[in-house]
Design a protein around this motif. Structure first.
Motif, PDB file in Angstrom:
ATOM      1  N   GLY A  86      -2.304  -6.702   2.555  1.00  0.00           N
ATOM      2  CA  GLY A  86      -3.234  -5.562   3.399  1.00  0.00           C
ATOM      3  C   GLY A  86      -2.804  -4.849   4.144  1.00  0.00           C
ATOM      4  N   THR A  87      -1.624  -4.468   4.661  1.00  0.00           N
ATOM      5  CA  THR A  87      -1.087  -3.631   5.715  1.00  0.00           C
ATOM      6  C   THR A  87      -1.737  -2.087   5.037  1.00  0.00           C
ATOM      7  N   VAL A  88      -0.947  -1.362   6.240  1.00  0.00           N
ATOM      8  CA  VAL A  88      -1.210   0.212   5.488  1.00  0.00           C
ATOM      9  C   VAL A  88      -0.146   0.597   5.261  1.00  0.00           C
ATOM     10  N   SER A  89       0.987  -0.456   5.595  1.00  0.00           N
ATOM     11  CA  SER A  89       2.553   0.410   4.587  1.00  0.00           C
ATOM     12  C   SER A  89       2.714  -0.403   3.325  1.00  0.00           C
ATOM     13  N   ASP A  90       1.802  -1.591   3.071  1.00  0.00           N
ATOM     14  CA  ASP A  90       1.496  -2.837   1.999  1.00  0.00           C
ATOM     15  C   ASP A  90       0.929  -1.197   0.658  1.00  0.00           C
ATOM     16  N   ARG A  91      -0.137  -0.986   1.076  1.00  0.00           N
ATOM     17  CA  ARG A  91      -0.801   0.257   0.620  1.00  0.00           C
ATOM     18  C   ARG A  91      -0.239   1.612  -0.255  1.00  0.00           C
ATOM     19  N   VAL A  92       0.328   1.913   0.728  1.00  0.00           N
ATOM     20  CA  VAL A  92       0.920   3.122   0.777  1.00  0.00           C
ATOM     21  C   VAL A  92       2.350   3.132  -0.423  1.00  0.00           C
ATOM     22  N   LEU A  93       2.608   2.112  -0.087  1.00  0.00           N
ATOM     23  CA  LEU A  93       4.020   0.986  -1.303  1.00  0.00           C
ATOM     24  C   LEU A  93       3.514   0.693  -2.315  1.00  0.00           C
ATOM     25  N   GLY A  94       2.288   0.137  -2.485  1.00  0.00           N
ATOM     26  CA  GLY A  94       1.687   0.374  -3.600  1.00  0.00           C
ATOM     27  C   GLY A  94       1.126   1.385  -4.200  1.00  0.00           C
ATOM     28  N   LEU A  95       0.460   2.264  -3.552  1.00  0.00           N
ATOM     29  CA  LEU A  95      -0.267   3.869  -4.450  1.00  0.00           C
ATOM     30  C   LEU A  95       1.131   4.004  -4.732  1.00  0.00           C
ATOM     31  N   LYS A  96       2.265   4.588  -3.939  1.00  0.00           N
ATOM     32  CA  LYS A  96       3.607   5.606  -4.321  1.00  0.00           C
ATOM     33  C   LYS A  96       4.256   4.755  -5.114  1.00  0.00           C
ATOM     34  N   ALA A  97       4.556   3.456  -5.890  1.00  0.00           N
ATOM     35  CA  ALA A  97       4.462   2.939  -6.620  1.00  0.00           C
ATOM     36  C   ALA A  97       3.826   3.197  -8.252  1.00  0.00           C
ATOM     37  N   GLY A  98       2.896   3.791  -8.024  1.00  0.00           N
ATOM     38  CA  GLY A  98       2.179   4.551  -9.155  1.00  0.00           C
ATOM     39  C   GLY A  98       0.639   3.961  -9.177  1.00  0.00           C
ATOM     40  N   ALA A  99       0.121   2.576  -8.460  1.00  0.00           N
ATOM     41  CA  ALA A  99      -1.477   1.716  -8.616  1.00  0.00           C
ATOM     42  C   ALA A  99      -2.564   3.069  -8.962  1.00  0.00           C
ATOM     43  N   ASP A 100      -2.946   2.772  -9.170  1.00  0.00           N
ATOM     44  CA  ASP A 100      -4.345   3.820  -9.173  1.00  0.00           C
ATOM     45  C   ASP A 100      -5.510   3.644  -8.035  1.00  0.00           C
ATOM     46  N   ASP A 101      -5.559   2.556  -6.992  1.00  0.00           N
ATOM     47  CA  ASP A 101      -6.080   2.235  -6.977  1.00  0.00           C
ATOM     48  C   ASP A 101      -5.425   0.510  -5.711  1.00  0.00           C
ATOM     49  N   TYR A 102      -6.175  -0.536  -4.955  1.00  0.00           N
ATOM     50  CA  TYR A 102      -5.919  -0.817  -4.429  1.00  0.00           C
ATOM     51  C   TYR A 102      -6.823  -1.870  -3.378  1.00  0.00           C
ATOM     52  N   ILE A 103      -7.287  -3.179  -3.844  1.00  0.00           N
ATOM     53  CA  ILE A 103      -7.893  -3.469  -3.112  1.00  0.00           C
ATOM     54  C   ILE A 103      -7.781  -4.684  -2.155  1.00  0.00           C
ATOM     55  N   THR A 104      -7.767  -5.391  -1.293  1.00  0.00           N
ATOM     56  CA  THR A 104      -6.966  -6.554  -0.310  1.00  0.00           C
ATOM     57  C   THR A 104      -8.429  -7.868  -0.489  1.00  0.00           C
ATOM     58  N   LYS A 105      -7.173  -9.170  -0.669  1.00  0.00           N
ATOM     59  CA  LYS A 105      -8.255 -10.118  -0.800  1.00  0.00           C
ATOM     60  C   LYS A 105      -8.746 -10.551   0.448  1.00  0.00           C
TER      61      LYS A 105
END
Length: 233
Positions: A86-105
């Motif tokens: 759930g870090t900012v870098s994780d979110r950015v990496l996920g979005l850059k990889a092509g995910a449409d959204d990102y939810i943390t547990k």
């Protein structure tokens, strides 16, 4: 949306408790759920098809979420990452990889449903989305052609691999050439008023469009505001 039972969702999650909670949450809202307990089983379900949205954990036994993502993008299936990273870098990496959204547990079930509904509303992959007998004319900009009816972008004749949100953001800019928009305005117009993410999402997607379509000089940063696609003379 009408008849949400027409919108099956694939959930790839190795934690039985989390997967069960996601399944129960979605089924209570009328969504059929396909399940996979690891990345390899997830790949089998992706190849089989029969769903219009995927919810992926990133850290999976077998193939991880990042490995499964390209398989879904090739099929035009929108993806939501559901992960403990759930870090900012994780979110950015996920979005850059092509995910449409990102939810943390851990997540709130009501938020999960809202995110799923928002992505499906924006997705042209959803059945029953409707179509016109005659598609609109393609939009052109420099060496770029955007075909809204085919949901396809070509650069120099070759198809560009854009994510769902990159496509929608490009379409918005092409329809509003020469106009400057704040990041919040872009979030509202492209992601929707119910989007829970921050404005950093816009920066990530603008950067991707610049890189993939050679728009560094044309997709301008407007100081202390946001972005503008330069209007061609």
């Amino acid at each position: 949306m009408e008849k949400k039972e027409l919108y099956p969702v694939l959930v790839v999650e190795d934690d039985d408790g989390v997967r069960g909670l996601v399944r129960m949450t979605l089924e209570m809202e009328g969504y059929p759920v396909l399940e996979a307990a690891d990345g390899n089983e997830g790949e089998e379900k992706i190849n089989t098809g029969g769903f219009v949205l995927a919810i992926l954990d990133i850290m999976l036994p077998g193939k991880d979420g990042y490995s499964l993502l390209p398989l879904l993008r090739e099929k035009g299936i929108p993806v939501i990452f559901l992960t403990a990273k759930g870090t900012v870098s994780d979110r950015v990496l996920g979005l850059k990889a092509g995910a449409d959204d990102y939810i943390t547990k851990p997540f709130e079930p009501v938020e999960l449903v809202a995110r799923v509904e928002a992505v499906l509303r924006r997705s042209t992959a959803a059945p029953g989305a409707g179509s016109k007998s005659e598609g609109p004319e393609p939009l052109t900009y420099k060496n770029i052609i955007l075909e809204t009816d085919a949901h396809r972008v070509r650069k120099d004749g070759a198809e560009a691999a854009l994510t769902e949100k990159e496509f929608e953001l490009l379409l918005f800019f092409l329809q509003h050439q020469g106009q400057a928009f704040s990041r919040d305005q872009l979030l509202d117009s492209v992601w929707g008023y119910d989007y829970y993410g921050g404005t950093r999402t816009v920066d990530v997607h603008v950067s991707a469009l610049r890189s993939k379509l050679d728009l560094t000089e044309n997709l301008e940063t407007v100081y202390k505001l946001g972005y503008r696609l330069r209007k061609l003379s």
